[in-house]
Write an enzyme that holds these catalytic residues in place. Sequence first.
Site, PDB file in Angstrom:
ATOM      1  N   GLY A  11     -52.401  30.222   7.474  1.00 38.85           N
ATOM      2  CA  GLY A  11     -52.722  29.877   8.862  1.00 38.85           C
ATOM      3  C   GLY A  11     -54.102  30.346   9.274  1.00 38.85           C
ATOM      4  N   HIS A  12     -55.052  30.347   8.327  1.00 38.65           N
ATOM      5  CA  HIS A  12     -56.369  30.948   8.588  1.00 38.65           C
ATOM      6  C   HIS A  12     -57.212  30.158   9.590  1.00 38.65           C
ATOM      7  CE1 HIS A  12     -57.579  27.717   5.993  1.00 38.65           C
ATOM      8  NE2 HIS A  12     -58.829  27.947   6.328  1.00 38.65           N
ATOM      9  N   SER A 108     -42.991  36.810  17.620  1.00 38.56           N
ATOM     10  CA  SER A 108     -43.446  36.652  19.001  1.00 38.56           C
ATOM     11  C   SER A 108     -42.509  37.421  19.921  1.00 38.56           C
ATOM     12  CB  SER A 108     -43.401  35.175  19.367  1.00 38.56           C
ATOM     13  OG  SER A 108     -43.442  35.009  20.757  1.00 38.56           O
ATOM     14  N   SER A 109     -43.024  37.854  21.073  1.00 35.51           N
ATOM     15  CA  SER A 109     -42.186  38.614  22.008  1.00 35.51           C
ATOM     16  C   SER A 109     -41.099  37.745  22.648  1.00 35.51           C
ATOM     17  CB  SER A 109     -43.046  39.261  23.093  1.00 35.51           C
ATOM     18  OG  SER A 109     -43.733  38.276  23.832  1.00 35.51           O
ATOM     19  N   CYS A 110     -41.171  36.415  22.466  1.00 35.69           N
ATOM     20  CA  CYS A 110     -40.149  35.552  23.076  1.00 35.69           C
ATOM     21  C   CYS A 110     -38.829  35.583  22.305  1.00 35.69           C
ATOM     22  CB  CYS A 110     -40.644  34.119  23.217  1.00 35.69           C
ATOM     23  SG  CYS A 110     -40.782  33.282  21.649  1.00 35.69           S
ATOM     24  N   TYR A 137     -38.212  27.831  19.301  1.00 34.85           N
ATOM     25  CA  TYR A 137     -39.237  28.650  18.629  1.00 34.85           C
ATOM     26  C   TYR A 137     -38.691  30.055  18.348  1.00 34.85           C
ATOM     27  CZ  TYR A 137     -43.785  31.037  18.152  1.00 34.85           C
ATOM     28  OH  TYR A 137     -44.855  31.788  17.717  1.00 34.85           O
ATOM     29  N   LYS A 141     -38.259  32.118  14.833  1.00 36.31           N
ATOM     30  CA  LYS A 141     -38.904  33.419  14.596  1.00 36.31           C
ATOM     31  C   LYS A 141     -37.864  34.514  14.314  1.00 36.31           C
ATOM     32  CE  LYS A 141     -43.257  32.362  14.740  1.00 36.31           C
ATOM     33  NZ  LYS A 141     -44.098  32.573  13.546  1.00 36.31           N
ATOM     34  N   PRO A 164     -45.976  40.236  18.196  1.00 36.65           N
ATOM     35  CA  PRO A 164     -47.023  40.369  19.210  1.00 36.65           C
ATOM     36  C   PRO A 164     -46.584  39.828  20.575  1.00 36.65           C
ATOM     37  CG  PRO A 164     -47.570  38.612  17.648  1.00 36.65           C
ATOM     38  CD  PRO A 164     -46.219  39.143  17.271  1.00 36.65           C
ATOM     39  N   THR A 165     -47.173  40.399  21.592  1.00 33.99           N
ATOM     40  CA  THR A 165     -46.994  39.873  22.939  1.00 33.99           C
ATOM     41  C   THR A 165     -47.836  38.603  23.095  1.00 33.99           C
ATOM     42  OG1 THR A 165     -47.050  40.545  25.237  1.00 33.99           O
ATOM     43  CG2 THR A 165     -48.913  41.259  23.882  1.00 33.99           C
ATOM     44  N   ASN A 166     -47.965  38.058  24.331  1.00 33.64           N
ATOM     45  CA  ASN A 166     -48.787  36.847  24.526  1.00 33.64           C
ATOM     46  C   ASN A 166     -50.230  37.142  24.111  1.00 33.64           C
ATOM     47  OD1 ASN A 166     -46.378  36.306  26.028  1.00 33.64           O
ATOM     48  ND2 ASN A 166     -47.483  34.725  27.151  1.00 33.64           N
ATOM     49  N   HIS A 180     -51.282  27.826  26.020  1.00 32.36           N
ATOM     50  CA  HIS A 180     -50.718  28.931  26.807  1.00 32.36           C
ATOM     51  C   HIS A 180     -51.514  29.063  28.107  1.00 32.36           C
ATOM     52  CE1 HIS A 180     -49.257  30.006  22.730  1.00 32.36           C
ATOM     53  NE2 HIS A 180     -48.171  30.310  23.420  1.00 32.36           N
ATOM     54  N   ARG A 210     -46.763  38.744  32.600  1.00 33.15           N
ATOM     55  CA  ARG A 210     -47.020  38.625  31.168  1.00 33.15           C
ATOM     56  C   ARG A 210     -47.987  39.725  30.742  1.00 33.15           C
ATOM     57  NH1 ARG A 210     -43.407  35.699  31.718  1.00 33.15           N
ATOM     58  NH2 ARG A 210     -43.110  33.528  31.076  1.00 33.15           N
ATOM     59  N   ASP A 270     -41.189  28.586  35.423  1.00 29.63           N
ATOM     60  CA  ASP A 270     -41.763  29.940  35.347  1.00 29.63           C
ATOM     61  C   ASP A 270     -41.521  30.567  33.973  1.00 29.63           C
ATOM     62  OD1 ASP A 270     -42.937  30.300  37.795  1.00 29.63           O
ATOM     63  OD2 ASP A 270     -41.220  31.333  38.700  1.00 29.63           O
TER      64      ASP A 270
HETATM   65  O1  GFB Z   1     -48.479  31.030  28.496  1.00 30.04           O
HETATM   66  P1  GFB Z   1     -47.269  30.242  28.801  1.00 30.04           P
HETATM   67  O2  GFB Z   1     -47.313  28.791  28.543  1.00 30.04           O
HETATM   68  O3  GFB Z   1     -46.078  30.828  27.962  1.00 30.04           O
HETATM   69  O4  GFB Z   1     -46.896  30.429  30.348  1.00 30.04           O
HETATM   70  P2  GFB Z   1     -44.785  31.756  28.084  1.00 30.04           P
HETATM   71  C1  GFB Z   1     -46.849  31.700  30.962  1.00 30.04           C
HETATM   72  C2  GFB Z   1     -46.628  31.535  32.471  1.00 30.04           C
HETATM   73  O5  GFB Z   1     -47.821  30.975  33.035  1.00 30.04           O
HETATM   74  C3  GFB Z   1     -45.492  30.593  32.872  1.00 30.04           C
HETATM   75  C4  GFB Z   1     -47.488  29.900  33.899  1.00 30.04           C
HETATM   76  O6  GFB Z   1     -44.827  31.146  33.988  1.00 30.04           O
HETATM   77  C5  GFB Z   1     -46.230  29.309  33.248  1.00 30.04           C
HETATM   78  O7  GFB Z   1     -45.507  28.489  34.168  1.00 30.04           O
HETATM   79  N1  GFB Z   1     -48.634  28.971  34.008  1.00 30.04           N
HETATM   80  C6  GFB Z   1     -49.372  28.779  35.140  1.00 30.04           C
HETATM   81  C7  GFB Z   1     -49.123  28.161  33.060  1.00 30.04           C
HETATM   82  N2  GFB Z   1     -50.283  27.833  34.950  1.00 30.04           N
HETATM   83  C8  GFB Z   1     -50.167  27.428  33.653  1.00 30.04           C
HETATM   84  C9  GFB Z   1     -50.872  26.474  32.882  1.00 30.04           C
HETATM   85  O8  GFB Z   1     -51.777  25.783  33.336  1.00 30.04           O
HETATM   86  N3  GFB Z   1     -50.491  26.356  31.565  1.00 30.04           N
HETATM   87  C10 GFB Z   1     -49.481  27.115  31.026  1.00 30.04           C
HETATM   88  N4  GFB Z   1     -49.180  26.966  29.732  1.00 30.04           N
HETATM   89  N5  GFB Z   1     -48.778  28.010  31.766  1.00 30.04           N
HETATM   90  C11 GFB Z   1     -44.620  30.956  25.639  1.00 30.04           C
HETATM   91  C12 GFB Z   1     -43.453  30.552  24.790  1.00 30.04           C
HETATM   92  O9  GFB Z   1     -44.016  31.334  26.805  1.00 30.04           O
HETATM   93  O10 GFB Z   1     -45.329  32.080  25.172  1.00 30.04           O
HETATM   94  C13 GFB Z   1     -43.707  30.676  23.355  1.00 30.04           C
HETATM   95  O11 GFB Z   1     -43.035  29.266  25.200  1.00 30.04           O
HETATM   96  C14 GFB Z   1     -44.412  31.948  22.965  1.00 30.04           C
HETATM   97  O12 GFB Z   1     -42.515  30.555  22.659  1.00 30.04           O
HETATM   98  C15 GFB Z   1     -45.606  32.194  23.841  1.00 30.04           C
HETATM   99  O13 GFB Z   1     -43.549  33.046  23.024  1.00 30.04           O
HETATM  100  C16 GFB Z   1     -46.292  33.507  23.549  1.00 30.04           C
HETATM  101  O14 GFB Z   1     -45.156  33.191  28.027  1.00 30.04           O
HETATM  102  O15 GFB Z   1     -43.914  31.394  29.245  1.00 30.04           O
END
Ligand code: GFB
Length: 310
Positions: A11-12, A108-110, A137, A141, A164-166, A180, A210, A270
């Site tokens: 995955g480089h 992943s932390s999820c 996912y 994991k 890892p966290t986000n 993300h 987060r 959310d």
């Molecule tokens: O980063 P994110 O997509 O992932 O969303 P998760 C985090 C929060 O940010 C959620 C809000 O509450 C989203 O609704 N958010 C606000 C947004 N605006 C936006 C936007 O424009 N784009 C996105 N993407 N979010 C993922 C998991 O969860 O995180 C994966 O689905 C994995 O499996 C990853 O664990 C690290 O933290 O919610």
Amino acid sequence: MKLDSKIYVAGHSGMVGSAIVRRLHQLGYKNIVTKTSKELNLIRQDEVEKFFEEERPEFVFLAAAKVGGIYANDTFPAEFIYNNLMIEANVIHNAYKYKVKKLLFLGSSCIYPKMAAQPIKEEYLLTGPLESTNEAYAMAKLSGIALCKFYRKQFGCNFISVMPTNLYGINDNFDLKTSHVLPALIRKFHEAKINGDQQVVIWGTGKPKREFLFVDDLADACVHLMKNYNNEMHVNVGTGKDLEIGKLANIIKDVVGYDGDIINDLTKPDGTPRKLLDVSLLKSTGWTSSTNLKEGIEKVYHWYVSQYHK
Ligand code: GFB
């Protein structure tokens, strides 16, 4: 792991894998093997076996995965579970078969229960139901962690798992549908500034919290754990601090220099209310993160702007 050990980074070309390669190069590791997905499709069992048979890596960082934000996870669950299960099963099984000395698997932390007590300790795994938007996912994991655990138990393989966290950083995905939150907001605020838009829309209530780790810090932690950690228990990697998405949006707005309004789109999910990792186990091995969030966002924003017109 010696400077001339043969190290395969799966995955480089992704954000995490490229950061691990960068860190290994900085530290002087000289024998790093990488393959593009065209050269080696990790979903194909026969291709993965042939690769391990020919290359015989001594150490493996398993950073290859299908990843995405809340919308992508929720919309393409079959792809998330299938691709990730296949990659993990193929790489971990062949690492055992071709006698890899040590493998580090990235989760992943999820994987933790949606309503886990905070901060989340490693032992809270499988103590409650998962968050529905990323269940597919997370199931994949969780299986990766189980593969490492059971190949260790049955065959004595030194395979470790890191949660890892986000994450955020250079080479992140800035596609608004699949990314993300952090890269999505960098792009939204940057484009709103350039276009003179009055408002930027963020998904959900902005209330979920987060924890964000700069990917170069994660890469440093992975190399540290590869060298210093040999136990079955998966290890959380984070900063130990989290913040509301609304607050994150305001930091990014400041870094970008945008002066319009922020609007919440309440039709979007959310997800998990909070997933702050307990990082005591990691700290006990002698590692803590070093990049503060604003500094990390500034670095990524400068990189994003440098790439924007390419
Ligand atoms: O980063 P994110 O997509 O992932 O969303 P998760 C985090 C929060 O940010 C959620 C809000 O509450 C989203 O609704 N958010 C606000 C947004 N605006 C936006 C936007 O424009 N784009 C996105 N993407 N979010 C993922 C998991 O969860 O995180 C994966 O689905 C994995 O499996 C990853 O664990 C690290 O933290 O919610």
